[in-house]
Design a protein around this motif. Structure first.
Motif, PDB file in Angstrom:
ATOM      1  N   MET A   1       0.854  -1.194   0.000  1.00 54.53           N
ATOM      2  CA  MET A   1       0.000   0.000   0.000  1.00 54.53           C
ATOM      3  C   MET A   1       0.889   1.243   0.000  1.00 54.53           C
ATOM      4  O   MET A   1       1.919   1.270   0.675  1.00 54.53           O
ATOM      5  CB  MET A   1      -0.837  -0.030   1.289  1.00 54.53           C
ATOM      6  N   GLY A  25      15.862  -3.011   2.944  1.00 59.18           N
ATOM      7  CA  GLY A  25      16.930  -3.797   2.325  1.00 59.18           C
ATOM      8  C   GLY A  25      18.251  -3.048   2.310  1.00 59.18           C
ATOM      9  O   GLY A  25      19.212  -3.513   1.699  1.00 59.18           O
ATOM     10  N   ASN A  55       6.831  -6.340  10.680  1.00 61.23           N
ATOM     11  CA  ASN A  55       5.896  -7.131   9.862  1.00 61.23           C
ATOM     12  C   ASN A  55       6.341  -7.243   8.404  1.00 61.23           C
ATOM     13  O   ASN A  55       5.927  -8.155   7.698  1.00 61.23           O
ATOM     14  CB  ASN A  55       4.501  -6.499   9.923  1.00 61.23           C
ATOM     15  N   GLY A  57       8.127  -8.155   5.044  1.00 59.00           N
ATOM     16  CA  GLY A  57       8.817  -9.393   4.680  1.00 59.00           C
ATOM     17  C   GLY A  57       8.855  -9.541   3.171  1.00 59.00           C
ATOM     18  O   GLY A  57       8.029  -8.962   2.459  1.00 59.00           O
TER      19      GLY A  57
END
Ligand SMILES: NC(=O)c1ccc[n+]([C@@H]2O[C@H](COP(=O)([O-])OP(=O)(O)OC[C@H]3O[C@@H](n4cnc5c(N)ncnc54)[C@H](OP(=O)(O)O)[C@@H]3O)[C@@H](O)[C@H]2O)c1
Length: 277
Positions: A1, A25, A55, A57
């Motif tokens: 989102m 990352g 959260n 991933g």
């Protein structure tokens, strides 16, 4: 989102929402975000920190995706970004506080939990797991899924270690179950993406899967302490449960903590041309 859309949804009902963007990352990006959050906390522009939810991933279709730090991207996002944030914000938590890390059924690696769809974890030395090519036939989707399930096992190990090392903070691993229809398959081929988006959501009406709304509610219940769970525990959807036998391994947990500390320390992991000092 999109970030603005997420902010608008979270602010629904008059809550105040501040967002700090970060590429999870990138160690540099995570460090900068943590520094900004600390600044806001110190300036009193954010209320005392009472929770952290790791959260985000990713899952790739190979085990070779490399970050700017030379790390394998699944391990970097699913394990090291959370570690760096928990450590960088560690001194700023109030009491009580809860840290919740989203993990996955895939860490079991058995038929009962994964319907044989995802290969189980393949543990090796954390310094190896952190680098591209840690798994057999690393160009394949099987290696990418193995990197994913292994990263979730690693996340559970770190939750156990945090519970030992971070007194005063409740740290919990949360498993939403299989949640069809999310963006987790975004790196997969067109067929798998179509199945995840259009076909598998039907499964959310069966006990084999969790709907996205329910997964969000369960996560909120864990973070807000509405699901009773002691520090170091594993919450399977809405209740504390036992994770896999393999996931209780104090030696691996300590080793992984040490490696995560080294890997997230503030030195460039590759020769840095043009860096001074
Ligand atoms: N779906 C399932 O069946 C399932 C099952 C068990 C566990 N989980 C876990 O549930 C969590 C949420 O996954 P999901 O299924 O909801 O998938 P998702 O829709 O793809 O959500 C993943 C989230 O992670 C964020 N993210 C990924 N890489 C990032 C990066 N480098 N920097 C910043 N943000 C990054 C994404 O942000 P953007 O959208 O901005 O890219 C997105 O918000 C993950 O930890 C996943 O492993 C999922």
């Amino acid at each position: 989102m999109a970030r603005d859309a997420a902010g608008a949804r979270l602010a629904f009902g008059g809550s105040s929402v501040t967002h700090v963007a970060a590429d999870l990352g990138s160690l540099r990006g995570v460090r900068a975000a943590a520094a900004r959050i600390r600044e806001l906390l110190d300036a009193g522009e954010l209320p005392p920190l009472r929770g952290f939810v790791g959260n985000a991933g990713v899952q790739y279709t190979n085990a070779l995706t490399e970050t700017e730090d030379g790390l394998e991207a699944t391990f970097a996002v699913n394990v090291l970004a959370n570690h760096l944030l928990v450590r960088a914000l560690g001194g700023h938590f109030g009491t009580p506080a809860r840290v919740v890390i989203t993990v996955s059924d895939t860490h079991f690696g058995d038929l009962r939990h994964n319907l044989g769809l995802v290969p189980g974890p393949a543990w090796s030395a954390p310094e190896v797991l952190a680098r591209p090519g840690a798994f057999a036939r690393p160009t394949t989707a099987t290696a990418g899924s193995t990197a994913y399930s292994t990263s979730k096992l690693a996340a559970i190990y770190l939750v156990h270690e945090y519970a030992r090392r971070l007194p005063g903070i409740d740290v919990i691993a949360y498993n939403p179950g299989f949640v069809p229809g999310t963006g987790l398959a975004r790196n997969a081929g067109p067929l798998a993406r179509f199945a995840m988006r259009r076909l598998l959501p039907v499964m959310a009406r069966t006990p084999l899967a969790t709907g996205q709304d329910a997964a969000g509610r369960h996560l909120a219940d864990v973070v807000l302490g509405r699901t009773p769970a002691p520090t170091g525990s594993y919450v399977d959807r809405h209740r504390a449960a036992r994770s896999s036998d393999e996931s209780y391994h104090p030696e691996r947990e300590r080793e992984l903590w040490d490696a995560a500390e080294r890997l997230t320390a503030s030195y460039p992991s590759r020769p840095c041309h043009g860096c001074h000092g």
